[in-house]
Design a protein around this motif. Structure first.
Motif, mmCIF file in Angstrom:
data_model
loop_
_atom_site.group_PDB
_atom_site.id
_atom_site.type_symbol
_atom_site.label_atom_id
_atom_site.label_comp_id
_atom_site.label_asym_id
_atom_site.label_seq_id
_atom_site.Cartn_x
_atom_site.Cartn_y
_atom_site.Cartn_z
ATOM 1 N N SER A 1 -41.514 -31.624 -20.947
ATOM 2 C CA SER A 1 -40.108 -31.982 -21.128
ATOM 3 C C SER A 1 -39.773 -32.394 -22.551
ATOM 4 C CB SER A 1 -39.735 -33.122 -20.167
ATOM 5 O OG SER A 1 -40.486 -34.291 -20.474
ATOM 6 N N SER A 2 -40.787 -32.549 -23.401
ATOM 7 C CA SER A 2 -40.544 -33.063 -24.752
ATOM 8 C C SER A 2 -40.890 -32.098 -25.872
ATOM 9 C CB SER A 2 -41.343 -34.364 -24.955
ATOM 10 O OG SER A 2 -40.968 -35.336 -24.004
ATOM 11 N N ILE A 3 -41.355 -30.914 -25.505
ATOM 12 C CA ILE A 3 -41.607 -29.883 -26.520
ATOM 13 C C ILE A 3 -40.797 -28.641 -26.147
ATOM 14 C CG2 ILE A 3 -43.872 -30.700 -27.281
ATOM 15 C CD1 ILE A 3 -43.934 -27.767 -25.052
ATOM 16 N N VAL A 4 -40.700 -27.727 -27.079
ATOM 17 C CA VAL A 4 -39.970 -26.481 -26.831
ATOM 18 C C VAL A 4 -40.902 -25.498 -26.131
ATOM 19 C CG1 VAL A 4 -38.730 -24.549 -27.887
ATOM 20 C CG2 VAL A 4 -38.568 -26.851 -28.898
ATOM 21 N N ARG A 5 -40.460 -24.951 -25.009
ATOM 22 C CA ARG A 5 -41.226 -23.858 -24.403
ATOM 23 C C ARG A 5 -40.828 -22.595 -25.165
ATOM 24 N NH1 ARG A 5 -43.699 -22.456 -18.799
ATOM 25 N NH2 ARG A 5 -44.164 -20.255 -19.150
ATOM 26 N N THR A 6 -41.587 -22.306 -26.190
ATOM 27 C CA THR A 6 -41.214 -21.232 -27.105
ATOM 28 C C THR A 6 -41.376 -19.872 -26.433
ATOM 29 O OG1 THR A 6 -43.456 -21.223 -27.993
ATOM 30 C CG2 THR A 6 -41.825 -22.560 -29.153
ATOM 31 N N LYS B 1 -48.668 -27.955 -33.501
ATOM 32 C CA LYS B 1 -49.405 -29.223 -33.588
ATOM 33 C C LYS B 1 -48.746 -30.353 -32.798
ATOM 34 C CE LYS B 1 -52.946 -28.664 -36.561
ATOM 35 N NZ LYS B 1 -54.322 -29.116 -36.323
ATOM 36 N N GLU B 2 -47.465 -30.230 -32.534
ATOM 37 C CA GLU B 2 -46.778 -31.246 -31.737
ATOM 38 C C GLU B 2 -47.439 -31.436 -30.373
ATOM 39 O OE1 GLU B 2 -42.590 -30.887 -31.200
ATOM 40 O OE2 GLU B 2 -42.239 -30.190 -33.241
ATOM 41 N N ARG B 3 -47.944 -30.337 -29.808
ATOM 42 C CA ARG B 3 -48.464 -30.377 -28.442
ATOM 43 C C ARG B 3 -49.653 -31.329 -28.319
ATOM 44 N NH1 ARG B 3 -46.918 -25.724 -25.285
ATOM 45 N NH2 ARG B 3 -45.515 -24.343 -26.435
ATOM 46 N N ALA C 1 -52.799 -30.614 -16.848
ATOM 47 C CA ALA C 1 -52.232 -31.973 -16.836
ATOM 48 C C ALA C 1 -51.470 -32.237 -18.128
ATOM 49 C CB ALA C 1 -53.347 -33.002 -16.647
ATOM 50 N N ALA C 2 -52.003 -31.780 -19.237
ATOM 51 C CA ALA C 2 -51.326 -31.942 -20.522
ATOM 52 C C ALA C 2 -49.983 -31.233 -20.516
ATOM 53 C CB ALA C 2 -52.204 -31.407 -21.657
ATOM 54 N N HIS C 3 -49.950 -30.040 -19.923
ATOM 55 C CA HIS C 3 -48.705 -29.276 -19.900
ATOM 56 C C HIS C 3 -47.636 -29.998 -19.088
ATOM 57 C CE1 HIS C 3 -46.282 -25.432 -19.226
ATOM 58 N NE2 HIS C 3 -46.275 -25.667 -20.522
ATOM 59 N N ILE C 4 -48.030 -30.538 -17.956
ATOM 60 C CA ILE C 4 -47.083 -31.312 -17.151
ATOM 61 C C ILE C 4 -46.602 -32.525 -17.934
ATOM 62 C CG2 ILE C 4 -46.881 -32.757 -15.083
ATOM 63 C CD1 ILE C 4 -48.892 -30.797 -13.738
ATOM 64 N N ARG C 5 -47.525 -33.167 -18.646
ATOM 65 C CA ARG C 5 -47.231 -34.402 -19.379
ATOM 66 C C ARG C 5 -46.217 -34.176 -20.514
ATOM 67 N NH1 ARG C 5 -52.378 -35.488 -20.444
ATOM 68 N NH2 ARG C 5 -52.666 -36.607 -18.482
ATOM 69 N N ILE C 6 -46.359 -33.080 -21.233
ATOM 70 C CA ILE C 6 -45.562 -32.891 -22.461
ATOM 71 C C ILE C 6 -44.401 -31.918 -22.299
ATOM 72 C CG2 ILE C 6 -47.630 -33.337 -23.839
ATOM 73 C CD1 ILE C 6 -47.674 -30.348 -24.557
ATOM 74 N N ALA D 1 -44.359 -39.843 -32.438
ATOM 75 C CA ALA D 1 -44.635 -41.286 -32.434
ATOM 76 C C ALA D 1 -43.330 -42.068 -32.576
ATOM 77 C CB ALA D 1 -45.598 -41.632 -33.572
ATOM 78 N N HIS D 2 -42.481 -41.640 -33.489
ATOM 79 C CA HIS D 2 -41.186 -42.322 -33.653
ATOM 80 C C HIS D 2 -40.344 -42.200 -32.386
ATOM 81 C CE1 HIS D 2 -37.502 -43.805 -35.451
ATOM 82 N NE2 HIS D 2 -36.888 -42.693 -35.101
ATOM 83 N N ARG D 3 -40.346 -41.026 -31.788
ATOM 84 C CA ARG D 3 -39.563 -40.809 -30.577
ATOM 85 C C ARG D 3 -40.026 -41.719 -29.451
ATOM 86 N NH1 ARG D 3 -39.819 -37.949 -26.316
ATOM 87 N NH2 ARG D 3 -41.847 -37.047 -26.806
#
Length: 417
Positions: free
Chosen positions: A28-33, A63-65, A21-26, A97-99
């Protein structure tokens, strides 16, 4: 560790469903490295080595994740978030948080390097400098949490953070299903807890195969090792792996590590330095000490991983440039490509010229020369000269030493720790 009967999914504070669920949630907003095989490191270590480049996240760390997964589950009425951190958690939380339009306050010790304060402020966080230690900064952050109604975001001991960090393993094992061993740095334990949940789920599914999860800590900060093994080794010192220099691991994470992690190995400062240097030279990627801990384990304990298909997380790339330069120079010195030789000369005209001629004959480049006439145990006419030089390799340096000895000079290398 991981020797008790397998816990039922519902007994774990974080489940595979939480991580998915976390992966689906985040996502689009993190880099899939990317996860790439390193042919050279595989040849060096005897394992098949895959590297997950989490140092390519926007803030250069995984840590962004966990931070983002937590932020996206907060109540819309939140007044803001607060954390105590002088490292990657601060930047990851501040950036997202700013984003998302959530005010962020980060409490840092007063001795935090200016560059880290500036980077965190660059992500529009309000930085509060308080106390000389992390513990003092942490206590103050919890006070501000109560006074101002902020939401505290723990760097590792939070189920939302753990689930977010576990998304690293989801991506790795999707990209390289044949990985049978995950080598993961341990600080507070958030990353390895999330990774282990995913590894266990893959191992347990029909047709799955066992995936070993091995934790890595610096020898100077074996906090999770102590907690799990009942030892009492000191946790102190100046480690290159400052990102995992944690004196007290989390309560939630300790329980998960005890149930899910197969082993914890410790690595020396020398191995950490070698790993940072190799990753820059071979993979052309900048990794901080904590981010290189997985490779350090592979280098220091090759017999433990020989023949395995290993996944290593390069979990961060935030290293001070001056420190990186020192690490690279020390690695050159250990390999014999850079050396400082202490040579005893007679204090008379032509002495330096004559010894320099030998360097020329051996085609060794002189970088710097240091004369010492006063602070020495030699007689008044004695002279100590330190010559810093550059050679092709250890064999080339050895030939120079032989030539100096044959010419009658008393010479010795100045060794590194």
């Amino acid at each position: 560790m991981a020797t008790d009967p397998l816990p039922a999914a519902e007994q774990l504070p974080v489940t595979i469903d939480d991580v998915r669920a976390a992966h689906i949630r985040i996502a689009s907003s993190i880099v899939r490295t990317p996860t790439f095989v390193s042919k050279t490191l595989s040849q060096l270590t005897g394992a098949t080595v895959y590297l997950k480049f989490e140092n390519l996240q926007f803030t250069a760390a995984y840590k962004e994740r966990g931070a983002l997964n937590t932020l996206m589950q907060l109540d819309s009425e939140t007044k803001g978030v607060i954390a105590a951190s002088a490292g990657n958690h601060a930047q990851g939380l501040a950036y997202h948080a700013h984003r998302l339009g959530i005010p962020a306050t980060i409490v840092m010790p007063t001795n935090t390097p200016t560059v880290k304060v500036t980077q965190t402020e660059g992500h529009h966080a309000n930085v509060v400098l308080y106390g000389e230690t992390f513990d003092a900064a942490y206590a103050h952050a919890r006070e501000l949490e109560g006074e101002r109604g902020y939401t505290f975001v723990h760097p590792f001991d939070d189920v939302r953070v753990i689930a977010g960090q576990g998304t690293v393993a989801i991506e790795m094992l999707e990209d390289v299903p044949e990985i049978d061993t995950l080598i993961t740095p341990i600080g507070g334990g958030g990353l390895i807890s999330g990774m282990a949940v995913v590894a266990r789920a893959v191992s347990e599914k029909a047709g799955g195969r066992p995936i070993e999860v091995i934790g890595v800590e610096a020898e100077l900060f074996p906090s999770m090792y102590n907690r799990i093994n009942g030892t009492n080794m000191p946790c102190a010192g100046d480690t290159l792996a400052e990102g995992i220099a944690v004196k007290e691991p989390g309560v939630i994470t300790s329980g998960m590590v005890r149930q899910l992690v197969d082993d914890i190995v410790l690595v020396s400062e020398r191995s950490l330095e070698e790993a940072v240097s190799l990753l820059l030279q071979i993979e052309k990627t900048v990794v901080e000490g904590a981010g290189a801990a997985g490779l350090a384990a592979l280098l220091q304990h090759p017999e433990r991983f020989r023949g395995k298909t290993v996944g290593i997380i390069l979990c961060g790339g935030n290293i001070d440039t001056r420190l990186l330069a020192n690490v690279l120079l020390r690695d050159l010195a250990r390999s014999g490509r850079l050396a400082r030789l202490r040579i005893r000369l007679q204090d008379q005209p032509g002495a330096l010229f004559n010894v320099a001629r030998i360097f020329d004959q051996q085609r060794v480049n002189i970088i710097e020369i240091y004369h010492q006439r006063v602070f020495t145990t030699l007689p008044a006419k004695g002279l100590i000269t330190d010559i810093e030089c550059e050679t092709r390799d250890r064999a080339h340096l050895d030939r120079l030493m032989v030539a100096l000895t044959e010419a009658g000079y008393e010479a010795s290398p100045v060794e590194l720790a």
